[in-house]
Design an enzyme around this catalytic site. Sequence first.
Site, PDB file in Angstrom:
ATOM      1  NE  ARG A   1     -11.144 -10.210  -2.058  1.00  0.00           N
ATOM      2  CZ  ARG A   1     -11.168  -8.967  -2.684  1.00  0.00           C
ATOM      3  NH1 ARG A   1     -11.940  -9.299  -4.198  1.00  0.00           N
ATOM      4  NH2 ARG A   1     -10.888  -7.373  -2.875  1.00  0.00           N
TER       5      ARG A   1
ATOM      6  CE  LYS B   1      -3.789  -1.746   2.737  1.00  0.00           C
ATOM      7  NZ  LYS B   1      -5.264  -1.500   1.354  1.00  0.00           N
TER       8      LYS B   1
ATOM      9  CG  ASP C   1      -7.281  -4.671   7.463  1.00  0.00           C
ATOM     10  OD1 ASP C   1      -8.596  -4.803   7.193  1.00  0.00           O
ATOM     11  OD2 ASP C   1      -6.931  -5.308   6.315  1.00  0.00           O
TER      12      ASP C   1
END
Length: 488
Positions: A339, A265, A276
């Site tokens: 995910r 990032k 997170d």
Amino acid sequence: MSTPAEIQFKDVDLDAVAALTGTLAVFVAEDGKLDLCARKVNSLSRKALARLVESEKFEKMKAGDVTALTFPAGLAAQTVLVCKLTRRPTALEARKAGAQLAKARGTEELTVLAGNIAKAEEISLGLALRGYSFDSHKTADKPGAGAVTFMVSKPEEVAKAAAPMAAIAEGVFFTRDLTNEPANILTTDDFAARLAAMQELGLEVEILEEDELEKLGMGSLLCVGQGSASPSKVVVMTWNGGGEEAPFALVGKGVVFDTGGISLKPAAGMEDMTMDMGGAGVVAGVMRTLALRKAKANVVGLVGLVENMPSGNAVRPGDVVTSMKGDTIEVINTDAEGRLVLADVMWYAQDRFQPSGMINLATLTGAILVALGHENAGVFSNSDELSKAFIKSAETEGEGAWRMPMGKAYDDLLKSRVADMKNVGGRVAGSITAAQFLQRFVKDDVPWCHLDIAGVASVKSETALAPAGATGWGVMALNRLIADKYEG
Ligand code: BES
Ligand code: MN
Ligand code: ZN
């Protein structure tokens, strides 16, 4: 750990009012009418309240607003907080009024002269929730907050109604603490230890370490943490307060820090990725609330705890990993890691517990912020019934939630040339393709919701019931869903 203010409920003792120290709070109806407590304060203070009520200041106050009278004559108290409140406040209005009192009192000892005021227990919840502050890493002297006492006409009744709310406030504080905690403190080990400590409350807590996760075939989850010095874990929390029925499953993304991995990032704002693990934080907070209020329901909470770091061992873009389900995944972007974690934990939850339904929570996509901002979490579901029930619970608790579409055309964007799927869909509909990815790991007959909480888990400015930072969004909605669905 931050603990909510302990709130006592006592009989109204008007003769004691003159000598009460610290801060007092009274309520005045919108039409300016004073109840018996306010009348007492008014007469003791030589009609200070009556003067306030006649003023333009009072006229301009909205319902729920609080104003302070300082060093009033005739009272030992330093401050009288006056809260303008409608006669029949809704639960949410009462909570907001309580929150305003919490803000106005700071850390002073507080006596709330509530008398016959409706929804005093909701006022107490708002007061407790807005009293949160995350100051464990501040070294300056921190004055502990003074005691809070409510003087009410029916103390036993109100205390009984307030008891489950104290459990809610504790659950929300637990979630906020976890979500606010920096990643050098809240490592995967530390997170798991904080969850294990909840065994004291009667929860079963089981920690699955990396070797067990490998045996289970969780190649998708494990690839995310493989670049980190902190070991990946799955923690299973079980609350068996119901009968023989199958449990409801809650699954949380617990990325204790998300650098993006090799798909690193940008530096600006990366510190925000301490939150997170917010999905796992909510699951933990809900389990805590259920245990504290001894919920008559079977609920299992699972969290995947990992850290997403770049290193010589880190997963690379282009790598192919195999999930516990057996499906292979081409990792296009190592920053789409949530995910990958959830896929395996969700599969494991269904495989082991055959749950009657499943809700997962995750700070999953920046795209949900673009779509819904900080006001609503995104709700993605294969079940009209479950998603409607959840959205209704969220609305009742004042937590924004908005259903988003799903469908085959979005799912098709995940096709991979080399594996069963890719972990990203491309530029468009980023939150939806993330949800489609997750749905590939949901069994057809399991009612399921995915809550993308990236926009609501932690915010830069204060909200009605929380200071800036972690909100604890979702603890109240899920607690209510479980109460209404299984305990109603
Ligand atoms: N943890 C982030 C999502 C996020 C963004 C949470 C902002 C809170 C605030 C997630 O792991 C992520 O990096 N998602 C990527 C997905 C992309 C690579 C497909 C994103 O949203 O940019
Ligand atoms: Mn990421
Ligand atoms: Zn992430």
